[in-house]
Structure formats: structure tokens, C-alpha cells
Scaffold this motif. Sequence first.
Motif, PDB file in Angstrom:
ATOM      1  N   ASN A  91     135.357 -10.023 -12.222  1.00 41.56           N
ATOM      2  CA  ASN A  91     134.538  -9.095 -11.437  1.00 41.56           C
ATOM      3  C   ASN A  91     135.267  -7.774 -11.211  1.00 41.56           C
ATOM      4  N   ALA A  92     136.582  -7.830 -11.046  1.00 44.01           N
ATOM      5  CA  ALA A  92     137.358  -6.599 -10.899  1.00 44.01           C
ATOM      6  C   ALA A  92     137.310  -5.785 -12.186  1.00 44.01           C
ATOM      7  N   LEU A  93     137.310  -6.459 -13.332  1.00 44.27           N
ATOM      8  CA  LEU A  93     137.232  -5.753 -14.617  1.00 44.27           C
ATOM      9  C   LEU A  93     135.861  -5.101 -14.800  1.00 44.27           C
ATOM     10  N   VAL A  94     134.812  -5.774 -14.353  1.00 45.11           N
ATOM     11  CA  VAL A  94     133.478  -5.175 -14.393  1.00 45.11           C
ATOM     12  C   VAL A  94     133.455  -3.929 -13.513  1.00 45.11           C
ATOM     13  N   ALA A  95     134.095  -4.008 -12.353  1.00 47.17           N
ATOM     14  CA  ALA A  95     134.183  -2.835 -11.477  1.00 47.17           C
ATOM     15  C   ALA A  95     134.905  -1.688 -12.166  1.00 47.17           C
ATOM     16  N   ALA A  96     135.922  -2.002 -12.960  1.00 46.59           N
ATOM     17  CA  ALA A  96     136.643  -0.965 -13.697  1.00 46.59           C
ATOM     18  C   ALA A  96     135.724  -0.259 -14.679  1.00 46.59           C
ATOM     19  N   VAL A  97     134.880  -1.022 -15.351  1.00 40.51           N
ATOM     20  CA  VAL A  97     133.917  -0.424 -16.283  1.00 40.51           C
ATOM     21  C   VAL A  97     132.929   0.466 -15.528  1.00 40.51           C
ATOM     22  N   ILE A  98     132.468   0.009 -14.374  1.00 37.38           N
ATOM     23  CA  ILE A  98     131.529   0.785 -13.567  1.00 37.38           C
ATOM     24  C   ILE A  98     132.150   2.111 -13.137  1.00 37.38           C
ATOM     25  N   VAL A  99     133.382   2.064 -12.655  1.00 34.81           N
ATOM     26  CA  VAL A  99     134.048   3.294 -12.212  1.00 34.81           C
ATOM     27  C   VAL A  99     134.177   4.278 -13.357  1.00 34.81           C
ATOM     28  N   ARG A 100     134.571   3.789 -14.521  1.00 37.30           N
ATOM     29  CA  ARG A 100     134.737   4.691 -15.672  1.00 37.30           C
ATOM     30  C   ARG A 100     133.405   5.253 -16.149  1.00 37.30           C
ATOM     31  N   GLN A 101     132.325   4.504 -15.983  1.00 40.09           N
ATOM     32  CA  GLN A 101     131.028   5.021 -16.398  1.00 40.09           C
ATOM     33  C   GLN A 101     130.560   6.180 -15.515  1.00 40.09           C
ATOM     34  N   LEU A 102     131.084   6.260 -14.291  1.00 38.53           N
ATOM     35  CA  LEU A 102     130.676   7.333 -13.396  1.00 38.53           C
ATOM     36  C   LEU A 102     131.056   8.708 -13.942  1.00 38.53           C
ATOM     37  N   ASP A 103     132.142   8.779 -14.701  1.00 35.99           N
ATOM     38  CA  ASP A 103     132.564  10.092 -15.215  1.00 35.99           C
ATOM     39  C   ASP A 103     132.173  10.307 -16.676  1.00 35.99           C
ATOM     40  N   SER A 104     131.292   9.442 -17.205  1.00 37.19           N
ATOM     41  CA  SER A 104     130.981   9.491 -18.635  1.00 37.19           C
ATOM     42  C   SER A 104     130.243  10.753 -19.063  1.00 37.19           C
ATOM     43  N   LYS A 105     129.580  11.422 -18.117  1.00 42.78           N
ATOM     44  CA  LYS A 105     128.815  12.607 -18.492  1.00 42.78           C
ATOM     45  C   LYS A 105     129.583  13.913 -18.282  1.00 42.78           C
ATOM     46  N   ILE A 106     130.835  13.841 -17.857  1.00 43.92           N
ATOM     47  CA  ILE A 106     131.631  15.051 -17.642  1.00 43.92           C
ATOM     48  C   ILE A 106     131.973  15.690 -18.985  1.00 43.92           C
ATOM     49  N   THR A 107     131.686  16.976 -19.128  1.00 49.59           N
ATOM     50  CA  THR A 107     131.979  17.697 -20.368  1.00 49.59           C
ATOM     51  C   THR A 107     133.032  18.782 -20.191  1.00 49.59           C
ATOM     52  N   ASP A 108     133.173  19.297 -18.979  1.00 49.56           N
ATOM     53  CA  ASP A 108     134.158  20.348 -18.732  1.00 49.56           C
ATOM     54  C   ASP A 108     135.570  19.798 -18.968  1.00 49.56           C
ATOM     55  N   PRO A 109     136.394  20.462 -19.815  1.00 53.33           N
ATOM     56  CA  PRO A 109     137.724  19.936 -20.150  1.00 53.33           C
ATOM     57  C   PRO A 109     138.625  19.735 -18.926  1.00 53.33           C
ATOM     58  N   LEU A 159     133.519  14.143  -9.014  1.00 58.00           N
ATOM     59  CA  LEU A 159     133.869  14.778 -10.288  1.00 58.00           C
ATOM     60  C   LEU A 159     132.668  14.789 -11.233  1.00 58.00           C
ATOM     61  N   SER A 160     131.881  13.714 -11.203  1.00 60.08           N
ATOM     62  CA  SER A 160     130.717  13.639 -12.090  1.00 60.08           C
ATOM     63  C   SER A 160     129.640  14.658 -11.729  1.00 60.08           C
ATOM     64  N   ARG A 161     129.656  15.133 -10.479  1.00 53.89           N
ATOM     65  CA  ARG A 161     128.654  16.105 -10.025  1.00 53.89           C
ATOM     66  C   ARG A 161     129.223  17.536  -9.935  1.00 53.89           C
ATOM     67  N   ALA A 162     130.516  17.685 -10.166  1.00 53.57           N
ATOM     68  CA  ALA A 162     131.184  18.967  -9.919  1.00 53.57           C
ATOM     69  C   ALA A 162     130.674  20.098 -10.806  1.00 53.57           C
ATOM     70  N   GLU A 163     130.213  19.776 -12.012  1.00 54.78           N
ATOM     71  CA  GLU A 163     129.713  20.837 -12.893  1.00 54.78           C
ATOM     72  C   GLU A 163     128.446  21.475 -12.339  1.00 54.78           C
ATOM     73  N   GLU A 164     127.755  20.761 -11.459  1.00 51.63           N
ATOM     74  CA  GLU A 164     126.557  21.322 -10.832  1.00 51.63           C
ATOM     75  C   GLU A 164     126.909  22.302  -9.719  1.00 51.63           C
ATOM     76  N   PHE A 165     128.157  22.218  -9.226  1.00 54.69           N
ATOM     77  CA  PHE A 165     128.580  23.033  -8.083  1.00 54.69           C
ATOM     78  C   PHE A 165     129.920  23.714  -8.403  1.00 54.69           C
ATOM     79  N   PRO A 166     129.902  24.855  -9.086  1.00 52.32           N
ATOM     80  CA  PRO A 166     131.147  25.553  -9.435  1.00 52.32           C
ATOM     81  C   PRO A 166     131.997  25.820  -8.189  1.00 52.32           C
TER      82      PRO A 166
END
Length: 277
Positions: A91-109, A159-166
Motif C-alpha cells: 500500500n505504501a508503494l501504491v501511495a508512491a505511485v500516486i504521489v508521483r502521478q501528481l506531478d506528471s503534467k508539469i512541463t516547466d523545466p 507544484l502541479s498547479r504552479a504553471e497556472e500561477f506564475p
Amino acid sequence: MDRLEAFKSLAAEASRGELTFPTNLDATLKLQRALDDPDCDTETAARLVQAEPLLAARAVAIANSVAYNRSGNEITNVRAAIQRVGFRTLNALVAAVIVRQLDSKITDPHLRAMADQLWRHSTHVAALAQVIARRVTHTDPDTALFAGIVHEVGSFYVLSRAEEFPGLLDGEPGEWIEFGETAVGRGVLGKLGVPSTVTDAIEAMWHGLRALPPESLGDTLLLANDLAQVPSPLHVRPGATSQQSAATIDFVIGEGSLQSILDESAEEVRSLASALL
């Protein structure tokens, strides 16, 4: 919208449960619920995990880490990995996958680099928390591992929402602690169904309330956070290193000390943190 207004907006959304998650997160949350079913046996769990290549690879890697592979016998399949590590670690490993998916749409280097550092920090905290729980605070190591993995989940969401708010992440750390860490973090933890025991420990860590010697899960997290070799990019302490922190808070434990335990467990922590990556 200025930075403070943006934080307040995100905090308000989080408090209402109106969170914007990547679409692939839904499937992982369904997997989490399936694994939480009391009727889910090892065979069923193995089939579910094998359908998620990242989770499958991570499960095998964790099973072969020094923390779980005391005998040195390497495991090469998911079913055997689950039998070795158990459902709670899974279950902790599943949580790790969930956390990493939160930043999957970040494009800014720059934000991408921050997210990668934040995850490295989280893996170090999780690995340290497990060791500290087992050998210092005598709290549940599996819970400590899980708490370490999710303790920065609010930061990942911001961080996943930061590109919406410079400029959202510029400015004073106090604003981040008040709105980003506490308000948003609490909302994300609630939305993901993190148990209240873990949420309470994470909030104690946010507020820096630690007993010496440490005793609780919150103490465990805060100590692990202080000792993590990779600092959080959102909570950088100028000039601080893990060695300096350890020297500052070292204390006697039985016939040894915190530092001696850290030295003895260094390979275990390194192996577990690496497997989580």
C-alpha cells in the motif's frame, strides 16, 4: 492574481475538496481501494500489480532491498515480492505511485527539477522514517514508511498547479507554510484518504513539534526530515546538512546513539530510498 491570493485560492479549493488531479490518478486510486479490500488475497493482488508496470517493478525492487532481503535471496516476480514485503508495504508503494502521478503534467523545466528533487527528498525521508521507527521510536515501521512517502503530497500538488500561477513559489517561506503546506496539504491528504493517524503526524511535523528523545510518529517524521540527505526544494535551510543536523540532535539510545544507528543502517536506507525511486 498575486501570489498570496493564488495560495488562498488553492487552499480554498483544497478545503472544499475541489482538487484537480491527473486523469491517470483515478485508475491508481481504484487499485488502492481494491488492495485495501479484506478479501484481496496474494494472487489477486499480484494480478492487479502486474497490470501496473511501474508498481510491479517497484515492488520487486523493494523486496530485494537490504531492508527486506535479509537472506540475500533475490526475488524475480511480483507474487513473491508481495509475500515478502506484505500488503501494508505494498500500500505504501501504491501511495508512491500516486504521489508521483501528481506531478506528471508539469512541463516547466524548473518546476520539473523541483518535483524530481522533492521526490528524492521524500524517498530519503521514508527510508529514514522506517529505520527510526523500528530502532529509535518503536512506532510501526510500515506506517512510518507510508507517512514518509506522502508527507510532501501537498507540495507535489502545488507544484502541479504552479504553471497556472506564475510566481506562486516565490516570496516568503511563511506564506508557503501557512497556505501551501498546511491548508493545501491537509486537503490533498484528506482527498486521498490518508488515515487520520498519519495526517496528524504529518501536521505535527509541519509545526516542528518534536520531543527529545523522539517518541511518536510525528517525532519520527520530523527527525527523518531533518536527517534526509536530499533537502526539500521548498524548505531549504541555508548551510544545513544532514551531518550537522545529526550532530545537533544526537542522543543516547540504549548502549548506542542515534548516530551509531544511522551509521549501521546507512546501506539499508540507501537501498530502500533507491528502490522507491
